[in-house]
Design a protein around this motif. Structure first.
Motif, PDB file in Angstrom:
ATOM      1  N   VAL A  14     -63.594  22.789 -57.335  1.00 31.41           N
ATOM      2  CA  VAL A  14     -62.625  23.686 -57.954  1.00 31.41           C
ATOM      3  C   VAL A  14     -61.219  23.523 -57.381  1.00 31.41           C
ATOM      4  O   VAL A  14     -60.250  23.915 -58.020  1.00 31.41           O
ATOM      5  N   SER A  15     -61.114  22.933 -56.189  1.00 28.30           N
ATOM      6  CA  SER A  15     -59.780  22.739 -55.600  1.00 28.30           C
ATOM      7  C   SER A  15     -58.942  21.757 -56.418  1.00 28.30           C
ATOM      8  O   SER A  15     -57.723  21.723 -56.277  1.00 28.30           O
ATOM      9  N   ASN A  20     -54.669  28.432 -62.849  1.00 30.88           N
ATOM     10  CA  ASN A  20     -54.634  29.499 -63.843  1.00 30.88           C
ATOM     11  C   ASN A  20     -53.239  30.125 -63.763  1.00 30.88           C
ATOM     12  O   ASN A  20     -52.867  30.663 -62.723  1.00 30.88           O
ATOM     13  N   PRO A  21     -52.447  30.067 -64.833  1.00 29.08           N
ATOM     14  CA  PRO A  21     -51.073  30.562 -64.767  1.00 29.08           C
ATOM     15  C   PRO A  21     -50.954  32.094 -64.738  1.00 29.08           C
ATOM     16  O   PRO A  21     -49.885  32.619 -64.455  1.00 29.08           O
ATOM     17  N   ILE A  22     -52.039  32.787 -65.008  1.00 29.30           N
ATOM     18  CA  ILE A  22     -52.005  34.248 -65.059  1.00 29.30           C
ATOM     19  C   ILE A  22     -52.436  34.858 -63.736  1.00 29.30           C
ATOM     20  O   ILE A  22     -51.826  35.794 -63.232  1.00 29.30           O
ATOM     21  N   ASN A  23     -53.481  34.304 -63.171  1.00 26.66           N
ATOM     22  CA  ASN A  23     -54.071  34.849 -61.956  1.00 26.66           C
ATOM     23  C   ASN A  23     -54.734  33.681 -61.217  1.00 26.66           C
ATOM     24  O   ASN A  23     -55.373  32.853 -61.862  1.00 26.66           O
ATOM     25  N   PRO A  24     -54.613  33.592 -59.922  1.00 23.91           N
ATOM     26  CA  PRO A  24     -55.167  32.425 -59.209  1.00 23.91           C
ATOM     27  C   PRO A  24     -56.696  32.470 -59.093  1.00 23.91           C
ATOM     28  O   PRO A  24     -57.254  32.646 -58.020  1.00 23.91           O
ATOM     29  N   ASP A  51     -56.725  36.756 -67.290  1.00 26.48           N
ATOM     30  CA  ASP A  51     -56.473  37.337 -65.975  1.00 26.48           C
ATOM     31  C   ASP A  51     -57.736  37.437 -65.122  1.00 26.48           C
ATOM     32  O   ASP A  51     -57.670  37.489 -63.909  1.00 26.48           O
ATOM     33  N   TRP A  52     -58.922  37.382 -65.726  1.00 26.58           N
ATOM     34  CA  TRP A  52     -60.186  37.462 -64.998  1.00 26.58           C
ATOM     35  C   TRP A  52     -60.817  36.096 -64.766  1.00 26.58           C
ATOM     36  O   TRP A  52     -61.881  35.993 -64.173  1.00 26.58           O
ATOM     37  N   GLY A  53     -60.206  35.028 -65.269  1.00 25.53           N
ATOM     38  CA  GLY A  53     -60.755  33.679 -65.088  1.00 25.53           C
ATOM     39  C   GLY A  53     -60.410  32.772 -66.244  1.00 25.53           C
ATOM     40  O   GLY A  53     -59.257  32.699 -66.654  1.00 25.53           O
ATOM     41  N   PHE A  73     -63.935  31.486 -55.152  1.00 26.05           N
ATOM     42  CA  PHE A  73     -63.387  30.490 -54.236  1.00 26.05           C
ATOM     43  C   PHE A  73     -61.971  30.909 -53.889  1.00 26.05           C
ATOM     44  O   PHE A  73     -61.211  31.295 -54.770  1.00 26.05           O
ATOM     45  N   GLU A  74     -61.646  30.837 -52.626  1.00 22.89           N
ATOM     46  CA  GLU A  74     -60.284  31.166 -52.181  1.00 22.89           C
ATOM     47  C   GLU A  74     -59.709  29.985 -51.419  1.00 22.89           C
ATOM     48  O   GLU A  74     -60.454  29.173 -50.856  1.00 22.89           O
TER      49      GLU A  74
END
Length: 131
Positions: A14-15, A20-24, A51-53, A73-74
């Protein structure tokens, strides 16, 4: 109401996903994989950000659905580790269907069962469960 499937996998890095331009929030790689994996069976729209994915749309047995994905994932987490995911299936219903409580989404819905079995049968997905 949408239905969700939770699972773990190290199948996707996923890195390397587009942001996501709305929410990371990560998750586009699962939808991109499904689009490729199911080509010829279903036409799944290109994944788009929410915003949720991430979400895509498809038609299944004459009904329209939205499928969504997000990876827990952060920044700083190891992308090679097994990551927890949430996969959602939501049936589009008309105003009249909603008004009269018809065709509600549930875990016995054919589209939901299809995706649940697809994830359960693939050895790359672990701890698949309905949430």
């Amino acid at each position: 109401m949408n239905q969700a499937i939770h699972f773990k996998t190290s199948m996707f890095d996923v890195s390397k996903e587009r942001k996501n331009p709305i929410n990371p929030i990560y998750g586009i790689s699962l939808l991109a994989w499904l689009k490729t994996e199911l080509a010829g069976k279903f036409e799944i729209s290109e994944p788009d950000a929410e915003d949720w994915g991430w979400y895509s749309e498809l038609e299944f047995d004459g009904k329209n659905y939205l499928i969504g994905a997000c990876a827990y994932f952060e920044e700083g987490d190891n992308p090679q580790d097994e990551i927890e995911w949430a996969f959602q299936v939501d049936k589009r219903r008309s105003f009249k269907e909603k008004l009269f409580g018809k065709n509600k989404m549930n875990v016995s819905d054919g589209c939901f069962i299809f995706f649940l079995e697809l994830l359960e049968e693939n050895p790359n997905f672990n701890e698949v469960q309905i949430a």
